[in-house]
Structure formats: structure tokens, C-alpha cells
Design an enzyme around this catalytic site. Structure first.
Site, PDB file in Angstrom:
ATOM      1  N   ARG A 175       0.924  -1.225  -0.022  1.00 16.45           N
ATOM      2  CA  ARG A 175      -0.005  -0.045  -0.125  1.00 16.45           C
ATOM      3  C   ARG A 175       0.803   1.194  -0.044  1.00 16.45           C
ATOM      4  O   ARG A 175       0.567   2.403   0.656  1.00 16.45           O
ATOM      5  CB  ARG A 175      -1.020  -0.048   1.266  1.00 16.45           C
ATOM      6  CG  ARG A 175      -1.925  -1.228   1.302  1.00 16.45           C
ATOM      7  CD  ARG A 175      -2.776  -1.120   0.183  1.00 16.45           C
ATOM      8  NE  ARG A 175      -3.580  -2.322   0.294  1.00 16.45           N
ATOM      9  CZ  ARG A 175      -3.256  -3.640  -0.448  1.00 16.45           C
ATOM     10  NH1 ARG A 175      -2.330  -3.557  -1.121  1.00 16.45           N
ATOM     11  NH2 ARG A 175      -4.018  -4.646  -0.431  1.00 16.45           N
ATOM     12  N   SER A 250     -11.359   0.219   3.085  1.00 18.33           N
ATOM     13  CA  SER A 250     -10.652  -0.316   4.244  1.00 18.33           C
ATOM     14  C   SER A 250     -10.134   0.957   4.808  1.00 18.33           C
ATOM     15  O   SER A 250      -9.038   1.886   4.254  1.00 18.33           O
ATOM     16  CB  SER A 250      -9.461  -1.132   3.795  1.00 18.33           C
ATOM     17  OG  SER A 250     -10.200  -2.379   3.265  1.00 18.33           O
ATOM     18  N   GLU A 346      -5.172   4.338   6.459  1.00 15.03           N
ATOM     19  CA  GLU A 346      -5.019   4.038   5.081  1.00 15.03           C
ATOM     20  C   GLU A 346      -5.229   5.530   4.240  1.00 15.03           C
ATOM     21  O   GLU A 346      -4.385   5.954   3.519  1.00 15.03           O
ATOM     22  CB  GLU A 346      -5.712   3.055   4.488  1.00 15.03           C
ATOM     23  CG  GLU A 346      -5.181   2.471   3.272  1.00 15.03           C
ATOM     24  CD  GLU A 346      -5.649   1.154   2.740  1.00 15.03           C
ATOM     25  OE1 GLU A 346      -6.006   0.854   1.682  1.00 15.03           O
ATOM     26  OE2 GLU A 346      -5.451   0.256   3.663  1.00 15.03           O
TER      27      GLU A 346
END
Length: 351
Positions: A175, A250, A346
Site C-alpha cells: 500500500r 478499508s 490508510e
């Protein structure tokens, strides 16, 4: 093969002021900017670059799916709206697909599988644009963008110089990428190129895909579209549609811990959801940790964690970035207190 999108020139201006961003972020947080550039055509790039080089603080905004926008954005906002999908090269082993940064990512995936091009079907229904996908190195159901990206074109907004970068030059990790590490508004990705295999092999290692009896029955007749449909069905059963219930997908990364720390947790929590990594470390399911702390379906003011998926924060109406931050901090504190594990948010906070 070009995209089906057709854009009208009516009511279009490349430079705008006092622009409401509330409907341009998937969390639907109340937000606005006093300076916005729209990158819709090739000719707009010169205008955008001129403004970017004059502005010390910038934000490149695609679908607004991985951001937490604060009420007043004190940055030049560059809204990427370019379109186009085309095969630019085809060999015996791969076809290279070039995609304009403003294309909606899910529509890119659907376009490919409908043409029988496999390789990105596991990444269906991830919100956002094609240009944002490398920044986050998006991934789902056993596939990460890194595994299919061939190269991309990006502009350094601090110098105005354009680079054609290979996959290896993008600095990908879980990520993460060099674009994310460089900071907000440092890079503008204009195109990405995907390398899709001619002799496609499905990736079905993810537990939910393994359990799909329909896929197993198809055997050698399985197609990329079949996997695409399965992934869509799984995601829709677990995750809310941002257009119906605002969310940013998420909200926390799955934390990675050392094996000794994992063994200690395993002794206390034998059913902990985890995934061993090749480097000996272990990835934990953040959603499981959050759920064990009692946050699934729980609200804090106008925001809360989804009733079916504890990893997804939703806006029940009228939420601000302050509300999001308060909930995120409460969850991180609970997970740390109960498991000794640090959660990392995130979506990026944008001021």
C-alpha cells in the site's frame, strides 16, 4: 480500443474557484477549495503545470476514495478527469494496455474482462481512478497492482518535468509507492500501462475465492469475467457501496508484526486472523482486531464502523474530518490497549 466515454465541452472551465468538494470524496465529508484546476484534455496540462509550479501546496484528486478532506483545503486542487483506454503493444506473451489517469478504476477492470483480457479481475470494485491506483499500490484478493503494472507516465510538479517510469522505478511496497512517499501534490500521474498475460492463469488463493463452488465447477472453462463476477459478489456482500453509504473502503492497513510478537498473540488469541509473509513476518487482519474490540457496527456521532465489515468507516450523514479523526483515534487506542498492535490509517488527511 478507446474508452466509450464522451465528454461535452459545455459548462467546462479548466480553472475554477470556491469549488465544493463534498461530492468529490467517497466519505462525503464537507469540504471546499478556493483554487481548482481540472485536467480533462491534453491541452489542459500546460495550464495545470503553470498553476502547479506557482503553488507551493497542491493536491492531485482523482475519485477521492482514499482521502479525508478537511473543511477548507488550502491547496491548489488538481482534479484529474482524463479518459482513454487503448492497446499500445501486443506480443506472444502479453498485451500492454495504456489507461488515462482519470478513468474510473472499476470501469477499467470491467472493460478488460469484457474483452477477455485477464490479470486485474481480482481488483474489481476498488473505488478510485486509474491514476491513483499506483500511488496506493492497490491490492485485493491475492493481487496487487505492482504485479500487473508495466510502466507509467508521471509529471514532477515541483519541476514540471515528465518521466516515463518502469514498474521497478515506482518504489512499490505494501500500500505504498514513491509517489505516496514524496508527499501530497508532488507527482501527477497522467497514464498507466498494464501488462496483461495472453496465457492467463486465475489467482484463486484467497479464502473467499477458494470457497466459491461456482468457480471450482468451471474448471478449465473459467474466464477472467467469471473471477470478476465472483469478486464483485464477495465485495458487495461485505462492503457498502460508497454511492449509497459514503465510505473510503478499508480505513486501516493490515498491520505487519514480527513472528515472536505473533506467537505471543496466538497463545492468547488462538483464532486470530493472520497471513504469513515470505520474510518471516506476519500480517494481521485489522478488521478482526477492530471487531474484537467491539467496534463493528458501533457509531461515534455521525460516523461508525460498518455493520458487516469492521474495517470500513462510514459516514451516516453530515460528518466532518474531525468526526472521522475522533473515531479513528478511539479505535487505534483500543487495539493498542487490547493487542499491543499499532494501526495505521490508510486514507490520507488533507488540509
Amino acid at each position: 480500443m478507446l474508452s466509450k466515454h464522451i465528454h461535452a465541452a459545455l459548462n467546462y472551465a479548466p480553472i475554477m474557484s470556491e469549488y465544493d468538494l463534498t461530492h468529490h470524496n467517497t466519505l462525503a465529508l464537507q469540504s471546499a477549495t478556493s483554487s481548482l484546476c481540472r485536467l480533462k484534455t491534453k491541452a489542459d496540462l500546460n495550464v495545470v503545470l503553470k498553476r502547479a509550479l506557482e503553488s507551493p501546496f497542491r493536491l492531485v484528486l482523482g475519485g477521492g476514495s482514499n482521502v479525508v478532506l478537511w473543511p477548507e483545503i488550502k491547496r491548489l486542487v488538481i482534479k484529474v478527469e482524463t479518459r482513454g483506454i487503448a492497446i499500445v503493444e501486443e506480443t506472444n506473451t502479453h498485451r500492454i494496455i495504456e489507461v488515462a489517469a482519470g478513468e474510473t478504476w472499476h470501469e477499467v477492470v470491467e472493460h478488460c474482462v469484457r474483452n477477455g483480457w485477464g490479470g486485474i479481475e481480482n481488483l474489481a470494485l476498488i473505488p478510485g481512478t486509474a491514476g491513483a491506483a499506483p500511488v496506493q499500490n492497490i491490492g485485493a484478493y491475492g493481487v496487487e497492482l505492482e504485479s500487473v503494472l508495466h510502466s507509467l507516465v508521471a509529471v514532477d510538479l515541483t519541476t514540471g518535468q515528465t518521466y516515463d517510469l518502469s514498474k521497478d522505478e515506482c518504489g512499490f511496497s505494501y500500500r505504498d509507492s514513491m509517489f505516496k512517499q514524496a508527499g501530497l501534490g508532488s507527482w501527477l500521474i497522467t497514464h498507466i500501462r498494464l501488462s496483461l498475460p495472453i496465457n492467463w492463469q486465475p489467482v484463486l488463493e484467497y479464502p473467499d475465492l477458494k470457497l466459491d463452488k461456482g468457480l471450482q465447477k468451471l474448471g478449465s472453462k473459467l474466464t477472467p469475467y467469471d473471477v470478476f463476477e465472483s469478486v464483485c459478489n464477495i465485495r458487495r456482500s461485505k462492503l457498502p457501496d460508497p454511492s449509497l453509504q459514503p465510505n473510503a473502503g478499508s480505513f486501516f492497513k493490515n498491520p505487519v508484526i514480527g513472528y515472536e510478537a505473533y506467537e505471543k498473540l496466538l497463545r492468547d488469541y488462538p483464532d486470530i486472523v493472520s497471513y504469513p509473509l515470505s520474510d518471516g513476518k506476519v500480517k494481521l487482519a485489522a478488521g478482526w482486531l477492530i471487531q474484537q474490540c467491539g467496534w463493528r457496527g458501533k457509531r461515534l456521532g455521525p460516523v461508525g464502523m460498518h455493520t458487516r465489515q469492521a474495517l470500513v468507516m462510514v459516514n451516516y450523514g453530515g460528518a466532518s474530518a474531525d468526526d472521522v479523526t475522533a473515531l479513528a483515534n478511539s479505535i487505534k487506542a483500543d487495539v493498542m490497549q487490547n493487542f499491543g498492535v499499532s494501526l495505521e490509517q490508510e486514507p490520507v488527511n488533507i488540509y
